[in-house]
Design a protein around this motif. Structure first.
Motif, PDB file in Angstrom:
ATOM      1  N   VAL A   9       0.849  -1.195   0.000  1.00 29.90           N
ATOM      2  CA  VAL A   9       0.000   0.000   0.000  1.00 29.90           C
ATOM      3  C   VAL A   9       0.883   1.242   0.000  1.00 29.90           C
ATOM      4  O   VAL A   9       0.654   2.196  -0.760  1.00 29.90           O
ATOM      5  CB  VAL A   9      -0.954  -0.013   1.210  1.00 29.90           C
ATOM      6  N   ASN A  10       1.894   1.245   0.861  1.00 26.06           N
ATOM      7  CA  ASN A  10       2.803   2.397   0.923  1.00 26.06           C
ATOM      8  C   ASN A  10       3.455   2.660  -0.427  1.00 26.06           C
ATOM      9  O   ASN A  10       3.540   3.814  -0.894  1.00 26.06           O
ATOM     10  CB  ASN A  10       3.893   2.141   1.964  1.00 26.06           C
ATOM     11  N   ASP A  11       3.935   1.604  -1.061  1.00 27.69           N
ATOM     12  CA  ASP A  11       4.626   1.730  -2.349  1.00 27.69           C
ATOM     13  C   ASP A  11       3.702   2.299  -3.416  1.00 27.69           C
ATOM     14  O   ASP A  11       4.069   3.205  -4.171  1.00 27.69           O
ATOM     15  CB  ASP A  11       5.166   0.363  -2.772  1.00 27.69           C
ATOM     16  N   ALA A  12       2.488   1.787  -3.481  1.00 28.03           N
ATOM     17  CA  ALA A  12       1.531   2.255  -4.495  1.00 28.03           C
ATOM     18  C   ALA A  12       1.207   3.731  -4.306  1.00 28.03           C
ATOM     19  O   ALA A  12       1.148   4.502  -5.272  1.00 28.03           O
ATOM     20  CB  ALA A  12       0.263   1.413  -4.440  1.00 28.03           C
ATOM     21  N   HIS A  58      -8.298   4.116  -2.141  1.00 29.57           N
ATOM     22  CA  HIS A  58      -7.570   3.065  -1.423  1.00 29.57           C
ATOM     23  C   HIS A  58      -6.624   2.305  -2.361  1.00 29.57           C
ATOM     24  O   HIS A  58      -6.698   1.078  -2.452  1.00 29.57           O
ATOM     25  CB  HIS A  58      -8.539   2.061  -0.801  1.00 29.57           C
ATOM     26  N   PRO A  59      -5.725   2.962  -3.072  1.00 32.37           N
ATOM     27  CA  PRO A  59      -4.825   2.222  -3.970  1.00 32.37           C
ATOM     28  C   PRO A  59      -3.792   1.414  -3.193  1.00 32.37           C
ATOM     29  O   PRO A  59      -3.419   1.772  -2.070  1.00 32.37           O
ATOM     30  CB  PRO A  59      -4.162   3.339  -4.777  1.00 32.37           C
ATOM     31  N   ARG A 113      -7.819  -2.717  -4.341  1.00 32.43           N
ATOM     32  CA  ARG A 113      -6.785  -1.690  -4.222  1.00 32.43           C
ATOM     33  C   ARG A 113      -5.922  -1.650  -5.492  1.00 32.43           C
ATOM     34  O   ARG A 113      -5.524  -0.571  -5.953  1.00 32.43           O
ATOM     35  CB  ARG A 113      -5.908  -1.953  -2.998  1.00 32.43           C
ATOM     36  N   GLU A 114      -5.642  -2.816  -6.048  1.00 35.96           N
ATOM     37  CA  GLU A 114      -4.853  -2.849  -7.280  1.00 35.96           C
ATOM     38  C   GLU A 114      -5.654  -2.290  -8.448  1.00 35.96           C
ATOM     39  O   GLU A 114      -5.091  -1.652  -9.349  1.00 35.96           O
ATOM     40  CB  GLU A 114      -4.367  -4.263  -7.550  1.00 35.96           C
ATOM     41  N   HIS A 115      -6.970  -2.498  -8.453  1.00 35.07           N
ATOM     42  CA  HIS A 115      -7.813  -1.918  -9.494  1.00 35.07           C
ATOM     43  C   HIS A 115      -7.782  -0.394  -9.408  1.00 35.07           C
ATOM     44  O   HIS A 115      -7.703   0.296 -10.430  1.00 35.07           O
ATOM     45  CB  HIS A 115      -9.246  -2.407  -9.348  1.00 35.07           C
TER      46      HIS A 115
END
Length: 272
Positions: free
Chosen positions: A5-8, A220-221, A238-240
């Motif tokens: 999550v942090n990276d995205a 929420h990515p 989240r990935e979407h």
């Protein structure tokens, strides 16, 4: 919440697709390296407002001593917190101490107060919780704006019970924040049902309908990893979201709606 999550989030900030993010101090993945990586994004040019995501629900654990009630050493789940808050069975003093502890932890980690303060799973809107939340922010970080979750009229779908609850809770929250001298975002969007059938690219355009300057869209990515899977039920969606925000389609939707991301200022105001 988790490394993926942090990276995205950092990638989207760097690419100019997000202009704000909030940090969960009770989470295990906000160490010095993560703080430095996030702060570096604002070196020279401010790319994103950085806020505190007050966390008071499971599976996360309190940062203060003596917090109650607990469930297996952690905060209660959100449904339990809602029942306790609605029946006025929470201890406001313990809430105040915990929220202040998280705010001080943010200050220790980042060296400055948050630009804004919101709440994980919107817990900050609940009765009793909002009393403690607004008192702490007004006393310790009075220049931070606080997130209300009321939608504009054009974005109110009556078949969306979650958003209707947020609309109602935000009425009292906004008036109470004003009495504390705190600024709130003028409008909110971004809530939707986290179901496997959700198509974020189709849902997102409706969030822009009627949104005024300074309006805020929650998102929420993230990338799915084992840490996320152990902490939160929202995973592949989240990935979407990341894929959409990182695509040309996102830019086209903004252009068609005549919307641009606001330049973060660090002042007490929301960001579109």
């Amino acid at each position: 919440m988790a490394p993926g999550v942090n990276d995205a989030i950092r990638q989207l900030i760097l690419n100019g697709r997000l202009n704000a993010t909030s940090v969960m101090m009770p989470a295990a993945y906000i160490g010095a390296d993560e703080v430095d990586a996030l702060e570096m994004l604002n070196a020279g040019t401010t790319r994103a407002a950085i806020g505190l995501h007050v966390t008071l629900t499971a599976p996360f654990k309190p940062m203060s001593n003596g917090f109650a009630p607990l469930r297996g050493g952690a905060f209660p789940p959100i449904n339990d917190m809602m029942r306790l808050a609605m029946t006025r069975r929470l201890d406001i003093e313990l809430l105040t101490i915990e929220i202040a502890t998280q705010l001080q932890a943010f200050l220790s980690a980042f060296g400055h107060m948050p630009d804004f303060v919101d709440g994980h799973q919107h817990v900050h809107l609940l009765p009793q919780v909002r009393n403690a939340f607004l008192r702490v922010v007004s006393e310790i970080a009075p220049n931070a704006w606080v997130r209300q979750c009321g939608r504009v009229r054009a974005g109110r779908a009556l078949h969306d019970p979650k958003s209707l609850v947020l609309d109602v809770l935000s009425l009292g929250f906004k008036s109470q924040a004003a009495r504390h001298g705190l600024t709130t975002n003028p409008a909110f969007a971004g809530a939707y049902a986290f179901t496997p059938k959700a198509r974020f690219s189709r849902i997102f355009p409706r969030f822009l309908r009627g949104l005024p300057d300074g309006g805020l869209i929650m998102c929420h990515p993230g990338f799915v990893d084992s840490a996320l899977q152990s902490l939160d039920p929202v995973t592949t969606l989240r990935e979407h979201e990341f894929a959409f925000f990182n695509s040309d389609a996102f830019l086209h939707v903004l252009a068609e709606s005549g919307v641009t991301l606001a330049q973060p200022s660090g002042e007490a105001r929301g960001a579109a």
